[in-house]
Design an enzyme around this catalytic site. Structure first.
Site, short mmCIF file in Angstrom:
data_model
loop_
_atom_site.label_atom_id
_atom_site.label_comp_id
_atom_site.label_asym_id
_atom_site.label_seq_id
_atom_site.Cartn_x
_atom_site.Cartn_y
_atom_site.Cartn_z
N GLY A 29 31.80 8.87 24.59
CA GLY A 29 33.14 9.07 25.11
C GLY A 29 33.99 7.86 24.78
CE1 TYR A 30 35.80 6.84 20.13
CE2 TYR A 30 35.10 9.02 20.81
CZ TYR A 30 35.11 8.00 19.89
OH TYR A 30 34.40 8.14 18.72
#
Length: 151
Positions: free
Chosen positions: A29-30
């Site tokens: 994820g970012y």
């Protein structure tokens, strides 16, 4: 600071599966999806990493990667990421002196399969396995941060 030199391709068939020396599950994820500085958290098998990547210049960009605890990565994925957490299987394929990473995406991105090869220099020659299709290096539609934002 490290430099990442990487070419990316779409995959035309599943022959990479028989060629793979290893397969690992990845969730990522970012924390930031800014093109000038993406910040990614990744669970890769039994390991976890926090990675900062700079703006792409074709196949080249700055990259800093740090090992973190698996529990910290899980918490970050649950609590502080933007967009969708990406799930994929990564197949490692050794072919004529290079290691190809072939990612089969799952969930909303199921059906997308992308292969990447890291190089030591931008002009390093690389032999293409038969499963390699269209080159998409530098095409932002295939950046994982873009895929996390749209899926």
């Amino acid at each position: 600071m490290g430099k990442e030199i990487e070419r990316k391709f779409l995959v035309r068939d599943e022959s990479y599966r028989q060629m793979a020396s290893d397969v690992v599950e990845i969730k990522q994820g970012y924390i930031s999806m800014r093109p000038a500085g993406t910040v990614r958290v990744r669970l890769k098998g039994n390991d976890a990493y926090l990675t900062v990547k700079g703006l792409n210049d074709g196949a080249v960009r700055d990259e800093w990667e740090y090992r973190i605890s698996v529990e910290d990565a899980r918490q970050m994925l649950e609590r502080v990421t933007e967009g969708t957490v990406i799930s994929k299987k990564r197949y490692m394929v050794n072919y004529e002196g290079h290691t190809w990473e072939v990612d089969e995406f799952a969930g909303d991105l199921a059906g997308l399969v992308v292969a990447e090869v890291e190089l030591k220099s931008i002009d390093e020659p690389v032999s293409m396995p038969d499963f390699i299709g269209e080159e998409v290096t530098g095409d932002s539609r295939y950046y994982n941060s873009t895929l996390a934002a749209i899926s």
